[in-house]
Design a protein around this motif. Structure first.
Motif, PDB file in Angstrom:
ATOM      1  N   GLU A   9      -8.471  -5.889  -1.211  1.00 32.91           N
ATOM      2  CA  GLU A   9      -8.543  -4.859  -2.272  1.00 32.91           C
ATOM      3  C   GLU A   9      -7.145  -4.547  -2.802  1.00 32.91           C
ATOM      4  OE1 GLU A   9     -12.295  -1.929  -1.170  1.00 32.91           O
ATOM      5  OE2 GLU A   9     -10.450  -1.793  -0.029  1.00 32.91           O
ATOM      6  N   LEU A  10      -6.217  -4.400  -1.863  1.00 34.75           N
ATOM      7  CA  LEU A  10      -4.836  -4.074  -2.259  1.00 34.75           C
ATOM      8  C   LEU A  10      -4.270  -5.175  -3.159  1.00 34.75           C
ATOM      9  CD1 LEU A  10      -2.503  -2.036  -1.758  1.00 34.75           C
ATOM     10  CD2 LEU A  10      -1.774  -3.511   0.112  1.00 34.75           C
ATOM     11  N   LEU A  11      -4.511  -6.424  -2.740  1.00 34.54           N
ATOM     12  CA  LEU A  11      -3.937  -7.552  -3.476  1.00 34.54           C
ATOM     13  C   LEU A  11      -4.582  -7.756  -4.843  1.00 34.54           C
ATOM     14  CD1 LEU A  11      -3.607 -10.043  -0.498  1.00 34.54           C
ATOM     15  CD2 LEU A  11      -1.716  -9.136  -1.863  1.00 34.54           C
ATOM     16  N   THR A  12      -5.824  -7.321  -4.987  1.00 34.59           N
ATOM     17  CA  THR A  12      -6.526  -7.585  -6.250  1.00 34.59           C
ATOM     18  C   THR A  12      -6.591  -6.380  -7.183  1.00 34.59           C
ATOM     19  OG1 THR A  12      -8.652  -7.135  -5.182  1.00 34.59           O
ATOM     20  CG2 THR A  12      -7.977  -9.450  -5.323  1.00 34.59           C
ATOM     21  N   THR A  13      -6.123  -5.226  -6.730  1.00 38.08           N
ATOM     22  CA  THR A  13      -6.218  -4.035  -7.605  1.00 38.08           C
ATOM     23  C   THR A  13      -4.864  -3.363  -7.823  1.00 38.08           C
ATOM     24  OG1 THR A  13      -6.701  -2.501  -5.783  1.00 38.08           O
ATOM     25  CG2 THR A  13      -8.599  -3.586  -6.836  1.00 38.08           C
ATOM     26  N   GLU A  34       9.903   4.607   2.762  1.00 39.22           N
ATOM     27  CA  GLU A  34       8.867   3.983   3.594  1.00 39.22           C
ATOM     28  C   GLU A  34       8.365   2.696   2.919  1.00 39.22           C
ATOM     29  OE1 GLU A  34       5.788   6.537   5.832  1.00 39.22           O
ATOM     30  OE2 GLU A  34       4.688   5.717   4.144  1.00 39.22           O
ATOM     31  N   CYS A  35       8.164   2.768   1.618  1.00 42.67           N
ATOM     32  CA  CYS A  35       7.705   1.580   0.877  1.00 42.67           C
ATOM     33  C   CYS A  35       8.762   0.477   0.931  1.00 42.67           C
ATOM     34  CB  CYS A  35       7.406   1.928  -0.581  1.00 42.67           C
ATOM     35  SG  CYS A  35       5.979   2.991  -0.760  1.00 42.67           S
ATOM     36  N   LEU A  36      10.028   0.884   0.837  1.00 40.72           N
ATOM     37  CA  LEU A  36      11.092  -0.121   0.863  1.00 40.72           C
ATOM     38  C   LEU A  36      11.211  -0.755   2.243  1.00 40.72           C
ATOM     39  CD1 LEU A  36      13.141  -1.567  -0.862  1.00 40.72           C
ATOM     40  CD2 LEU A  36      14.807   0.201  -0.306  1.00 40.72           C
ATOM     41  N   GLU A  37      11.019   0.056   3.263  1.00 38.44           N
ATOM     42  CA  GLU A  37      11.080  -0.484   4.622  1.00 38.44           C
ATOM     43  C   GLU A  37      10.016  -1.578   4.799  1.00 38.44           C
ATOM     44  OE1 GLU A  37      11.560   2.667   7.424  1.00 38.44           O
ATOM     45  OE2 GLU A  37      11.077   1.337   9.092  1.00 38.44           O
ATOM     46  N   ILE A  38       8.848  -1.335   4.245  1.00 38.96           N
ATOM     47  CA  ILE A  38       7.784  -2.343   4.295  1.00 38.96           C
ATOM     48  C   ILE A  38       8.194  -3.560   3.468  1.00 38.96           C
ATOM     49  CG2 ILE A  38       5.423  -2.802   3.486  1.00 38.96           C
ATOM     50  CD1 ILE A  38       4.838   0.165   4.284  1.00 38.96           C
ATOM     51  N   LEU A 147       2.917  -3.108  -3.714  1.00 38.15           N
ATOM     52  CA  LEU A 147       1.686  -3.008  -2.916  1.00 38.15           C
ATOM     53  C   LEU A 147       1.734  -1.766  -2.019  1.00 38.15           C
ATOM     54  CD1 LEU A 147       1.330  -6.756  -1.854  1.00 38.15           C
ATOM     55  CD2 LEU A 147      -0.061  -5.573  -3.549  1.00 38.15           C
ATOM     56  N   ALA A 148       2.896  -1.525  -1.428  1.00 37.75           N
ATOM     57  CA  ALA A 148       3.041  -0.353  -0.551  1.00 37.75           C
ATOM     58  C   ALA A 148       2.881   0.939  -1.359  1.00 37.75           C
ATOM     59  CB  ALA A 148       4.394  -0.393   0.158  1.00 37.75           C
ATOM     60  N   LEU A 149       3.393   0.942  -2.588  1.00 39.34           N
ATOM     61  CA  LEU A 149       3.203   2.106  -3.458  1.00 39.34           C
ATOM     62  C   LEU A 149       1.714   2.352  -3.680  1.00 39.34           C
ATOM     63  CD1 LEU A 149       5.774   1.538  -6.386  1.00 39.34           C
ATOM     64  CD2 LEU A 149       5.969   3.238  -4.571  1.00 39.34           C
ATOM     65  N   ARG A 150       1.013   1.288  -4.067  1.00 37.67           N
ATOM     66  CA  ARG A 150      -0.431   1.401  -4.379  1.00 37.67           C
ATOM     67  C   ARG A 150      -1.210   1.999  -3.203  1.00 37.67           C
ATOM     68  NH1 ARG A 150      -5.228   2.070  -6.113  1.00 37.67           N
ATOM     69  NH2 ARG A 150      -6.761   0.418  -6.069  1.00 37.67           N
TER      70      ARG A 150
END
Ligand SMILES: Cc1cc2nc3c(=O)[nH]c(=O)nc-3n(C[C@H](O)[C@H](O)[C@H](O)COP(=O)(O)O)c2cc1C
Length: 213
Positions: A9-13, A34-38, A147-150
């Motif tokens: 879902e994450l990858l397609t939306t 946190e998103c940047l760490e990922i 993706l981490a933001l989403r």
């Protein structure tokens, strides 16, 4: 906030979000970090970690970057839609892209944050091997960031139009232009609603072949 999306879902939306960016809601630095760490778990050539990341969240600087974005779009003083439509081929919804791009321009000066990732060196005049290594050592990390933001209810847009004003942006942010290339320009905000859909793409059957071109 975590949406708990499945990997697929994450990858397609994870969409380019422009109209649905909420510029009224602040984005805490901890969330960005946190998103940047990922994102930094993405692969990079020889694990050299030569990337640099600039987040602009000072409202005055955001407004100045918005002016550079407008200048790059050719709409700094007019605010009018660029004409003729620079896209102009058979992509479903392409008229919406320009409309949405202009909606972004209108609110860009109030964006809670803008990310500018940097890769070391300049690709200008370099061979394919070196270029592939340069871009390939940061693009995955940037996409992971999106993706981490989403997953956390935020959105962004991969924007490259600002490359037209790269020098001016470098001067504004004190980036040594000869030493670092701006990979793109990523406005960041919480999204208005979190329901995003799959987008149109050419079908696999049209773009894939086996054992040869
Ligand atoms: C390399 C690249 C450059 C892009 N440059 C811009 C840009 O300068 N401005 C903009 O509004 N969108 C830009 N986009 C966003 C695309 O228009 C968007 O990804 C595309 O329309 C598909 O929509 P989707 O990502 O929601 O599926 C760019 C996307 C990519 C991958």
């Amino acid at each position: 906030m975590r949406l708990g999306l499945s990997a697929d879902e994450l990858l397609t939306t994870t969409r380019a979000v422009r109209k649905r960016l909420d510029v009224t809601k602040p984005v805490p630095r901890e969330v960005l970090e946190e998103c940047l760490e990922i994102a930094l778990q993405a692969p990079n050539g020889s694990n050299r970690n030569t990337w640099r990341w600039i987040i602009v969240d000072d409202p005055e600087m955001v407004a100045r970057l918005a002016d550079e974005y407008k200048a790059a779009m050719g709409v700094l003083n007019s605010g009018a839609m660029p004409t003729p439509n620079p896209l102009g081929n058979d992509i479903p919804g392409e008229d919406k892209i320009l409309e949405s791009a202009m909606a972004l321009v209108e609110k860009l000066d109030r964006m809670p944050a803008i990310l500018i990732p940097l890769m070391p060196g300049r690709p200008d005049g370099k061979g394919v091997v070196e270029q592939a290594s340069m871009w390939g050592s940061i693009v995955q990390a940037v996409w992971s960031f999106m993706l981490a933001l989403r997953e956390r209810g935020l959105g962004s847009i991969w924007a490259t139009v600002t490359a037209r004003r790269e020098k001016e942006i470098a001067d504004l942010l004190g980036i040594p232009y000869e030493e670092y290339t701006q990979v793109g320009f990523f406005p960041v905000a919480y999204t208005i609603g979190t329901d995003f859909k799959k987008a149109w793409r050419k079908p696999v059957s049209e773009v894939l072949s086996y054992n040869g071109f």
